[in-house]
Design an enzyme around this catalytic site. Structure first.
Site, PDB file in Angstrom:
ATOM      1  N   HIS A  65      18.781  17.228 123.043  1.00  0.00           N
ATOM      2  CA  HIS A  65      18.438  16.627 121.141  1.00  0.00           C
ATOM      3  C   HIS A  65      19.484  15.759 121.804  1.00  0.00           C
ATOM      4  O   HIS A  65      20.109  14.725 122.297  1.00  0.00           O
ATOM      5  CB  HIS A  65      19.653  17.609 120.961  1.00  0.00           C
ATOM      6  CG  HIS A  65      18.334  18.809 120.545  1.00  0.00           C
ATOM      7  ND1 HIS A  65      18.681  19.996 120.416  1.00  0.00           N
ATOM      8  CD2 HIS A  65      17.358  18.936 120.122  1.00  0.00           C
ATOM      9  CE1 HIS A  65      17.757  20.452 120.029  1.00  0.00           C
ATOM     10  NE2 HIS A  65      16.407  20.478 120.210  1.00  0.00           N
ATOM     11  N   ASP A  67      22.197  13.765 120.265  1.00  0.00           N
ATOM     12  CA  ASP A  67      23.345  13.803 119.678  1.00  0.00           C
ATOM     13  C   ASP A  67      24.129  13.960 121.080  1.00  0.00           C
ATOM     14  O   ASP A  67      24.714  14.118 121.329  1.00  0.00           O
ATOM     15  CB  ASP A  67      24.384  14.359 118.860  1.00  0.00           C
ATOM     16  CG  ASP A  67      23.525  16.334 119.035  1.00  0.00           C
ATOM     17  OD1 ASP A  67      22.255  16.787 119.743  1.00  0.00           O
ATOM     18  OD2 ASP A  67      24.400  17.840 118.785  1.00  0.00           O
ATOM     19  N   HIS A  68      23.412  14.435 122.520  1.00  0.00           N
ATOM     20  CA  HIS A  68      23.828  14.416 123.680  1.00  0.00           C
ATOM     21  C   HIS A  68      22.898  13.927 124.691  1.00  0.00           C
ATOM     22  O   HIS A  68      23.322  13.641 125.631  1.00  0.00           O
ATOM     23  CB  HIS A  68      23.019  16.328 124.359  1.00  0.00           C
ATOM     24  CG  HIS A  68      23.560  17.198 123.131  1.00  0.00           C
ATOM     25  ND1 HIS A  68      24.967  18.044 124.153  1.00  0.00           N
ATOM     26  CD2 HIS A  68      23.773  17.783 122.205  1.00  0.00           C
ATOM     27  CE1 HIS A  68      25.680  18.831 122.621  1.00  0.00           C
ATOM     28  NE2 HIS A  68      24.385  18.477 121.802  1.00  0.00           N
ATOM     29  N   HIS A 142      18.738  27.781 124.198  1.00  0.00           N
ATOM     30  CA  HIS A 142      18.807  27.186 122.238  1.00  0.00           C
ATOM     31  C   HIS A 142      17.584  26.461 122.941  1.00  0.00           C
ATOM     32  O   HIS A 142      15.906  27.110 123.020  1.00  0.00           O
ATOM     33  CB  HIS A 142      19.697  26.144 123.147  1.00  0.00           C
ATOM     34  CG  HIS A 142      19.859  24.858 122.292  1.00  0.00           C
ATOM     35  ND1 HIS A 142      20.573  25.564 121.254  1.00  0.00           N
ATOM     36  CD2 HIS A 142      19.636  23.765 121.999  1.00  0.00           C
ATOM     37  CE1 HIS A 142      20.623  24.251 120.207  1.00  0.00           C
ATOM     38  NE2 HIS A 142      19.980  23.496 120.721  1.00  0.00           N
ATOM     39  N   ASP A 212      24.411  23.376 124.226  1.00  0.00           N
ATOM     40  CA  ASP A 212      24.103  24.099 123.362  1.00  0.00           C
ATOM     41  C   ASP A 212      23.618  25.234 123.797  1.00  0.00           C
ATOM     42  O   ASP A 212      22.360  25.203 124.463  1.00  0.00           O
ATOM     43  CB  ASP A 212      23.555  23.601 122.584  1.00  0.00           C
ATOM     44  CG  ASP A 212      23.845  22.435 121.694  1.00  0.00           C
ATOM     45  OD1 ASP A 212      25.170  21.633 121.492  1.00  0.00           O
ATOM     46  OD2 ASP A 212      23.365  21.851 120.638  1.00  0.00           O
ATOM     47  N   HIS A 271      31.788  20.678 119.876  1.00  0.00           N
ATOM     48  CA  HIS A 271      30.813  20.705 119.369  1.00  0.00           C
ATOM     49  C   HIS A 271      30.893  21.451 117.186  1.00  0.00           C
ATOM     50  O   HIS A 271      30.184  22.355 117.375  1.00  0.00           O
ATOM     51  CB  HIS A 271      29.769  20.907 119.862  1.00  0.00           C
ATOM     52  CG  HIS A 271      28.052  21.125 119.871  1.00  0.00           C
ATOM     53  ND1 HIS A 271      27.202  21.611 118.815  1.00  0.00           N
ATOM     54  CD2 HIS A 271      27.338  20.051 120.267  1.00  0.00           C
ATOM     55  CE1 HIS A 271      26.321  21.472 118.690  1.00  0.00           C
ATOM     56  NE2 HIS A 271      26.351  20.212 119.539  1.00  0.00           N
TER      57      HIS A 271
END
Length: 317
Positions: A65, A67-68, A142, A212, A271
């Site tokens: 993802h 944002d990572h 996830h 996550d 997070h």
């Protein structure tokens, strides 16, 4: 023995006070450090610390993802432009390697140093970063394949039995040095074994850094001998129940209850959804966690550094 500097503590998107995911883990006895996740803007946050890209030994990406991982390419490019020559280990899902290779080709990116890629899904044993620093991986749950990384420092100290050496009238100098370095010596016609004169003590700490994950219990085995856990706490339980299962994140309650169940001494939550980025929101998450966890609880902040010492104690530095 380990220092943790948060470079981003927001979920999904950055805010004025929190960047998206990034965590620097430094072996405090050396300048070596590891980066876990590299959301957009991570290299800007690194510039606000005393960390150098020249001393970066490995980058671990928990999942694909954005944002990572959207900050990865720029960071790698900057390391090259700043003169990096040493190989860099990249531990990540296979898709990250494909994305990196395509981007290198399509943007004419030249890296003057080699990337040693390790598919995180294929890790079975500990990976040695330096003689004292090790990484292992644990699968999570996830929307895409996600992983936690266990970071361990194993430090051995060798101490000579000075009384025994003096009792045999062995002079200080080379003979003492040889014994301390594991070499047997000859003295007065007798072979003296190093192991009889050297006491070895081992110091070990272990931290779990989670990607996550909506099932904290998956980390039960990994946390059995761990000193601390860093885990996402995107929502309160009330908000999580409203948004439903589809985001596949954890609440403060879920993580705190798990940490309590495995008797973890230290827990850092991170997070956070942007809806909690003000003082009131963070306090709400913290209060929820404290209802279910009696250990040492910390709430992550961008550019805040924590240190885990050899006794397993965690403090803000």
């Amino acid at each position: 023995m380990l220092q943790f500097t948060f470079l981003g503590t927001s979920s999904g998107v950055p805010s004025l006070t929190r960047n998206v995911s990034g965590l620097a883990v430094r072996h405090s006895k050396t300048k070596d450090w590891i980066l876990i996740d590299a959301g957009e803007g991570t290299q800007h946050r690194i510039q606000m610390t005393n960390l150098s890209l020249q001393n970066l030994k490995a980058i671990c990406i928990t999942h694909v993802h954005g944002d990572h991982c959207y900050g990865l390419l720029g960071l790698l490019a900057s390391a090259g432009m700043n003169g990096r020559k040493e190989a860099l280990t990249l531990i990540a899902p296979k898709e990250i390697q494909t994305w990196l290779q395509s981007s290198i080709e399509l943007t004419a990116l030249f890296l003057a140093y080699p990337i040693h890629f390790i598919d995180v899904s294929e890790i079975r044993d500990k990976i040695e970063i330096n003689p004292e620093l090790f990484i292992s991986a644990h699968a999570l749950h996830h929307r895409v394949a996600s992983y936690a990384f266990a970071i361990e420092v194993i430090h051995q100290q060798k101490k000579l039995n000075v009384d025994a050496l003096n009792a045999l009238s062995i002079p200080k100098g080379k003979l003492w040095g040889d014994l301390q370095h594991g070499q047997d010596i000859e003295w007065n016609g007798e072979i003296l074994q190093s192991q009889d004169f050297v006491e070895v003590t081992t110091q070990q700490v272990k931290a779990i850094v989670s990607g996550d994950n909506d099932q904290p219990e998956l980390l039960h085995q990994a946390c059995e001998n761990a000193d601390m856990l860093i885990h996402e706490s995107t929502y309160t339980q009330e908000t999580l129940e409203k948004v439903g299962k589809s985001p596949m994140h954890s609440s403060a309650k879920m993580v705190a209850a798990f940490a309590e169940s495995v008797k973890l001494a230290n827990l850092i939550l991170t997070h956070f959804s942007p809806r909690y980025h003000d003082t009131k929101g963070i306090t709400l998450l913290e209060q929820e966690a404290k209802k279910f966890y009696t250990g040492h609880l910390f709430m992550a902040e961008d550019l805040k550094t924590f240190e885990l010492n050899a006794s397993g104690q965690l403090k803000v530095v």
